[in-house]
Design a protein around this motif. Structure first.
Motif, PDB file in Angstrom:
ATOM      1  N   THR A 551       0.831  -1.208   0.000  1.00 57.65           N
ATOM      2  CA  THR A 551       0.000   0.000   0.000  1.00 57.65           C
ATOM      3  C   THR A 551       0.865   1.257   0.000  1.00 57.65           C
ATOM      4  OG1 THR A 551      -0.156  -0.110   2.434  1.00 57.65           O
ATOM      5  CG2 THR A 551      -1.910  -1.142   1.164  1.00 57.65           C
ATOM      6  N   THR A 552       1.987   1.200   0.701  1.00 53.94           N
ATOM      7  CA  THR A 552       2.899   2.351   0.703  1.00 53.94           C
ATOM      8  C   THR A 552       3.464   2.593  -0.682  1.00 53.94           C
ATOM      9  OG1 THR A 552       3.504   1.982   3.030  1.00 53.94           O
ATOM     10  CG2 THR A 552       5.015   3.299   1.694  1.00 53.94           C
ATOM     11  N   ASN A 553       3.865   1.501  -1.342  1.00 51.74           N
ATOM     12  CA  ASN A 553       4.425   1.630  -2.694  1.00 51.74           C
ATOM     13  C   ASN A 553       3.411   2.219  -3.663  1.00 51.74           C
ATOM     14  OD1 ASN A 553       6.819   0.535  -1.814  1.00 51.74           O
ATOM     15  ND2 ASN A 553       6.401  -1.522  -2.578  1.00 51.74           N
ATOM     16  N   ILE A 554       2.163   1.749  -3.572  1.00 54.30           N
ATOM     17  CA  ILE A 554       1.119   2.261  -4.465  1.00 54.30           C
ATOM     18  C   ILE A 554       0.877   3.740  -4.192  1.00 54.30           C
ATOM     19  CG2 ILE A 554      -1.341   2.136  -5.012  1.00 54.30           C
ATOM     20  CD1 ILE A 554      -1.190  -0.864  -4.600  1.00 54.30           C
ATOM     21  N   GLY A 555       0.831   4.105  -2.915  1.00 53.51           N
ATOM     22  CA  GLY A 555       0.648   5.517  -2.570  1.00 53.51           C
ATOM     23  C   GLY A 555       1.791   6.382  -3.057  1.00 53.51           C
ATOM     24  N   THR A 556       3.017   5.863  -2.947  1.00 55.83           N
ATOM     25  CA  THR A 556       4.199   6.616  -3.390  1.00 55.83           C
ATOM     26  C   THR A 556       4.187   6.810  -4.900  1.00 55.83           C
ATOM     27  OG1 THR A 556       5.518   5.746  -1.554  1.00 55.83           O
ATOM     28  CG2 THR A 556       6.719   6.627  -3.446  1.00 55.83           C
ATOM     29  N   VAL A 557       3.839   5.738  -5.626  1.00 52.71           N
ATOM     30  CA  VAL A 557       3.769   5.837  -7.085  1.00 52.71           C
ATOM     31  C   VAL A 557       2.728   6.866  -7.499  1.00 52.71           C
ATOM     32  CG1 VAL A 557       3.054   4.597  -9.170  1.00 52.71           C
ATOM     33  CG2 VAL A 557       4.617   3.519  -7.561  1.00 52.71           C
ATOM     34  N   GLY A 558       1.578   6.859  -6.813  1.00 50.48           N
ATOM     35  CA  GLY A 558       0.532   7.825  -7.129  1.00 50.48           C
ATOM     36  C   GLY A 558       0.962   9.253  -6.850  1.00 50.48           C
ATOM     37  N   SER A 559       1.641   9.445  -5.722  1.00 49.00           N
ATOM     38  CA  SER A 559       2.117  10.784  -5.361  1.00 49.00           C
ATOM     39  C   SER A 559       3.158  11.283  -6.358  1.00 49.00           C
ATOM     40  CB  SER A 559       2.711  10.757  -3.950  1.00 49.00           C
ATOM     41  OG  SER A 559       3.254  12.001  -3.593  1.00 49.00           O
ATOM     42  N   GLN A 560       4.066  10.396  -6.747  1.00 45.56           N
ATOM     43  CA  GLN A 560       5.091  10.785  -7.718  1.00 45.56           C
ATOM     44  C   GLN A 560       4.473  11.108  -9.074  1.00 45.56           C
ATOM     45  OE1 GLN A 560       7.657   7.342  -7.562  1.00 45.56           O
ATOM     46  NE2 GLN A 560       8.933   8.190  -5.935  1.00 45.56           N
ATOM     47  N   ALA A 561       3.451  10.339  -9.450  1.00 41.89           N
ATOM     48  CA  ALA A 561       2.782  10.587 -10.730  1.00 41.89           C
ATOM     49  C   ALA A 561       2.096  11.947 -10.724  1.00 41.89           C
ATOM     50  CB  ALA A 561       1.765   9.486 -11.006  1.00 41.89           C
ATOM     51  N   GLN A 562       1.463  12.300  -9.605  1.00 42.91           N
ATOM     52  CA  GLN A 562       0.790  13.598  -9.504  1.00 42.91           C
ATOM     53  C   GLN A 562       1.801  14.736  -9.554  1.00 42.91           C
ATOM     54  OE1 GLN A 562      -2.620  14.475  -9.352  1.00 42.91           O
ATOM     55  NE2 GLN A 562      -1.636  16.431  -9.698  1.00 42.91           N
ATOM     56  N   THR A 563       2.920  14.569  -8.850  1.00 47.75           N
ATOM     57  CA  THR A 563       3.959  15.591  -8.858  1.00 47.75           C
ATOM     58  C   THR A 563       4.537  15.772 -10.252  1.00 47.75           C
ATOM     59  OG1 THR A 563       4.537  15.106  -6.551  1.00 47.75           O
ATOM     60  CG2 THR A 563       6.186  16.256  -7.876  1.00 47.75           C
ATOM     61  N   ASN A 564       4.785  14.644 -10.927  1.00 44.23           N
ATOM     62  CA  ASN A 564       5.336  14.714 -12.282  1.00 44.23           C
ATOM     63  C   ASN A 564       4.354  15.375 -13.239  1.00 44.23           C
ATOM     64  OD1 ASN A 564       7.348  14.074 -14.322  1.00 44.23           O
ATOM     65  ND2 ASN A 564       5.936  12.497 -15.035  1.00 44.23           N
ATOM     66  N   LEU A 565       3.061  15.095 -13.061  1.00 42.97           N
ATOM     67  CA  LEU A 565       2.056  15.725 -13.927  1.00 42.97           C
ATOM     68  C   LEU A 565       2.064  17.235 -13.741  1.00 42.97           C
ATOM     69  CD1 LEU A 565      -0.311  15.676 -15.881  1.00 42.97           C
ATOM     70  CD2 LEU A 565      -1.816  15.187 -13.936  1.00 42.97           C
ATOM     71  N   THR A 566       2.153  17.671 -12.502  1.00 40.95           N
ATOM     72  CA  THR A 566       2.212  19.112 -12.238  1.00 40.95           C
ATOM     73  C   THR A 566       3.432  19.744 -12.903  1.00 40.95           C
ATOM     74  OG1 THR A 566       1.080  18.800 -10.107  1.00 40.95           O
ATOM     75  CG2 THR A 566       2.305  20.853 -10.418  1.00 40.95           C
ATOM     76  N   THR A 567       4.562  19.057 -12.794  1.00 40.31           N
ATOM     77  CA  THR A 567       5.805  19.564 -13.385  1.00 40.31           C
ATOM     78  C   THR A 567       5.708  19.620 -14.906  1.00 40.31           C
ATOM     79  OG1 THR A 567       7.113  18.663 -11.551  1.00 40.31           O
ATOM     80  CG2 THR A 567       8.287  19.182 -13.590  1.00 40.31           C
ATOM     81  N   GLN A 568       5.230  18.536 -15.512  1.00 44.54           N
ATOM     82  CA  GLN A 568       5.156  18.475 -16.973  1.00 44.54           C
ATOM     83  C   GLN A 568       4.122  19.459 -17.527  1.00 44.54           C
ATOM     84  OE1 GLN A 568       7.347  17.002 -18.742  1.00 44.54           O
ATOM     85  NE2 GLN A 568       8.311  15.976 -16.988  1.00 44.54           N
ATOM     86  N   THR A 569       3.055  19.689 -16.779  1.00 44.26           N
ATOM     87  CA  THR A 569       2.069  20.684 -17.204  1.00 44.26           C
ATOM     88  C   THR A 569       2.699  22.069 -17.256  1.00 44.26           C
ATOM     89  OG1 THR A 569       0.244  19.402 -16.255  1.00 44.26           O
ATOM     90  CG2 THR A 569      -0.160  21.741 -16.666  1.00 44.26           C
ATOM     91  N   SER A 570       3.478  22.389 -16.238  1.00 40.68           N
ATOM     92  CA  SER A 570       4.156  23.684 -16.194  1.00 40.68           C
ATOM     93  C   SER A 570       5.157  23.822 -17.341  1.00 40.68           C
ATOM     94  CB  SER A 570       4.865  23.848 -14.845  1.00 40.68           C
ATOM     95  OG  SER A 570       5.601  25.049 -14.804  1.00 40.68           O
TER      96      SER A 570
END
Length: 624
Positions: A551-570
């Motif tokens: 569950t920690t790994n899944i949460g971490t992957v999701g958090s990293q994906a959201q952060t990367n999306l924010t970065t790539q959008t910018s």
């Protein structure tokens, strides 16, 4: 006067073209992919003659679009990264939702292990045992449901891969068609065709990472991140999808020659789908399956170390599927491979490829990391808690993929239906002879090998002298003997004991089946303690800890994906802003140009009018 007339006409024509161009810019201010256009004017070259020359007016050379190769390429690249990040984030968001929607496995595990404590406190109460089986059934359902959700997403990803490949092929064909039209136009290429082609390439970059090369004939060649040519001149090269060489349920991407290029593709939606499937979803399924295998194995093993309510050695409570072994569709030999899990503590979450090089079998993870194997006396091989048995004859290049835990969670079943089958009591006990004179005593009898056929047979542990021991069976056969020192562990018939104190010469102890099974709950306590007992990772990680890591790994992957999306959008917004600063239409600038060219048009018209007036005056003078 004719010179003045032609000069005025040229200015009038140039102003009219400029006004039309400005009007076109204003009309397309909101058109995606449109590049601002401007008129390129040059002074007309006057013929030589006389002592001086007078200008001949203006020529309109071309309508030029505002364009930057560098900035446009940056937009394509950032769009590829943005679409990859968007797709990846959507997939991980869905994954986290599945984890919540399928039920709380953590609570199910806690309830299951806690139910053993209840049985230990009330060993003879039927409702406690029935409640334990109910908790076990609920936990199995949660495992199954979560695994089915992951499997469903595998199917969705496979479907999206096929859809995306179809999109790539459609856009590639459109680019090739535009290339043909642009090449036919020669040097006078309509700007709208160039804009359309750029828009199509941007769309393609959203599907997959691309690189481009401008040809001398005005066409553009487009290549996928794998190096596969997608467009060359007026020809497009379609990708295709097919079944994985090992797993027919898995979609692979193939080039025009049928070569599998799945692992070479990156960028865009397709790159995200393939990356997520291999590096997240496969791993998550394997981790969940690993927890299911560890649960079933540890509980079944501990069950076999106790006695059930009927006085029998405990039977298995759960079953899980054996590791899946899939041969490559290109195998030429007759070899077959079966795999089994022989040491759960060494089991990993990796999938493997077992390949034959013509002389030896070699094992590697599906990511390509080599794994050393041990050759067993019976000819089988062992590695990472697995044993591989081979039969038949292999040919050079033959290979098999092994998925040790992928299907374990979905295939986990509760096989025990009789609550009396719960082995709450210890299988063996010890009893000191009444004639013993020493201070030696034996506590719990540890079951080391529950499969030993003589496990429940009576045996006698005696100490002929204070420094020696001997184990005999009920017929007097010696099972083991030797010197003895206090604290030494003694083993026989699949059990072991560690006497405490100091046995005197001729002291003895009887080791046999637990006759107090109805009241003994030591094995139920041992089953409850599995909640915290290290089973995986070399005996360092419990089943509950394993699920917590998942569950920690899944949460971490999701958090990293959201952060990367924010970065790539910018980053994409910055690239678009830079590109639009060159190619975009500014209404204020166009309004100013509209006024300027309108005035130029009116002024040129006045020049023509003036030339006409002078010409009329001249005619009148001649006729007068």
């Amino acid at each position: 006067m004719s010179n003045l007339l032609s000069i005025g006409a040229s200015g009038l024509n140039a102003a009219q073209v400029a006004l039309t161009t400005v009007g076109n810019n204003i009309s397309n201010v909101n058109t995606p992919g449109y590049s601002r256009q401007s008129v390129v004017q040059n002074e007309s070259i006057s013929p030589n003659g006389g002592r001086y020359t007078i200008g001949s007016g203006v020529d309109v050379d071309s309508i030029q679009r505002a364009y930057s190769d560098f900035l446009t390429s940056a937009v394509w690249s950032s769009n590829s990264s943005l679409q990859r990040a968007t797709t990846y984030n959507n997939l991980t968001t869905t994954l986290n939702s599945m984890l919540s929607a399928s039920g709380n496995l953590q609570s199910s595990l806690d309830s299951f292990y806690g139910a053993f404590d209840t049985v230990a406190n009330t060993p003879g109460v039927a409702s406690s045992r029935q409640s334990l089986l109910g908790s076990a059934g609920s936990m199995v359902t949660t495992f199954n449901t979560l695994a089915q959700q992951f499997t469903a997403q595998q199917g969705q990803v496979n479907s999206q891969i096929s859809t995306t490949v179809d999109g790539i092929n459609s856009v590639s064909k459109s680019i090739a068609d535009l290339n043909a039209k642009i090449r036919q136009a020669g040097n006078n290429v309509p700007n709208d065709l160039l804009d359309q082609r750029d828009t199509m390439i941007q769309t393609l970059s959203g599907y997959v990472g691309v690189s481009t090369y401008q040809q001398t004939d005005g066409t553009i060649s487009v290549y996928a991140s794998s190096g596969q040519a997608l467009v060359s001149g007026d020809k497009s090269f379609a990708l295709s999808t097919g079944k994985d060489a090992y797993d027919a349920s898995r979609t692979s991407v193939l080039d025009t020659t049928g070569t599998d290029i799945t692992t070479k593709i990156s960028g865009g939606t397709l790159g995200a789908l393939l990356d997520y499937r291999s590096n997240v979803l496969d791993s998550v399924q394997n981790q969940l399956g690993q927890a299911a295998v560890a649960l079933a194995t540890s509980v079944n093993t501990q069950q076999s170390k106790g006695l059930d309510l009927n006085g029998n050695q405990g039977g298995p409570m759960f079953s899980v599927p054996a590791p899946a072994v899939m041969g490559n569709t290109n195998n030429k030999g007759t070899a077959s491979v079966s795999a089994s899990i022989t040491d759960v503590s060494q089991l990993t979450t990796s999938d493997y490829v077992l390949s034959y090089d013509g002389s030896n079998w070699n094992l590697a993870t599906t990511s390509g990391q080599s794994v050393p194997m041990t050759t067993n006396p019976d000819g089988s091989y062992s590695a990472n808690g697995l044993t591989f048995n081979l039969s038949g004859t292999a040919q050079k290049g033959d290979s098999f993929q092994i998925q040790p835990t992928r299907a374990a969670a979905s295939g986990l079943t509760l096989t025990m239906t009789d609550p009396n089958g719960i082995a709450a009591a210890a299988a063996l006990t010890s009893k000191a002879a009444t004639a013993n004179t020493g201070t030696g005593s034996i506590g719990a009898v540890t079951v080391d090998d529950p499969t030993n056929a003589a496990l429940l047979s009576n045996a006698t542990l005696s100490f002929p002298t204070a420094g020696t021991y001997q184990v005999t069976d009920s017929s007097g056969n010696v099972l083991g003997s030797g010197s003895y020192a206090p604290g030494q562990t003694i083993s026989a018939n699949g059990w072991s004991v560690t006497p405490s104190g100091t046995p005197a010469a001729n002291d003895s102890f009887t080791i046999g089946i637990n006759s107090n099974g109805l009241n003994d709950t030591s094995n139920a306590l041992a089953l409850a303690s599995l909640a915290d007992k290290g089973v995986l990772n070399g005996g360092k990680q419990s089943v509950i800890d394993s699920y917590g890591t998942l569950t920690t790994n899944i949460g971490t992957v999701g958090s990293q994906a959201q952060t990367n999306l924010t970065t790539q959008t910018s980053l994409h917004n910055q690239a678009m802003s830079a590109q639009q600063s060159v190619s975009g239409v500014n209404l204020d600038e166009e309004a100013a140009s509209l006024v300027r060219f309108q005035q130029a048009y009116q002024a040129s018209a006045q020049v023509i009018s003036t030339s006409q007036t002078i010409f009329s005056s001249l005619i009148s003078a001649i006729n007068g």
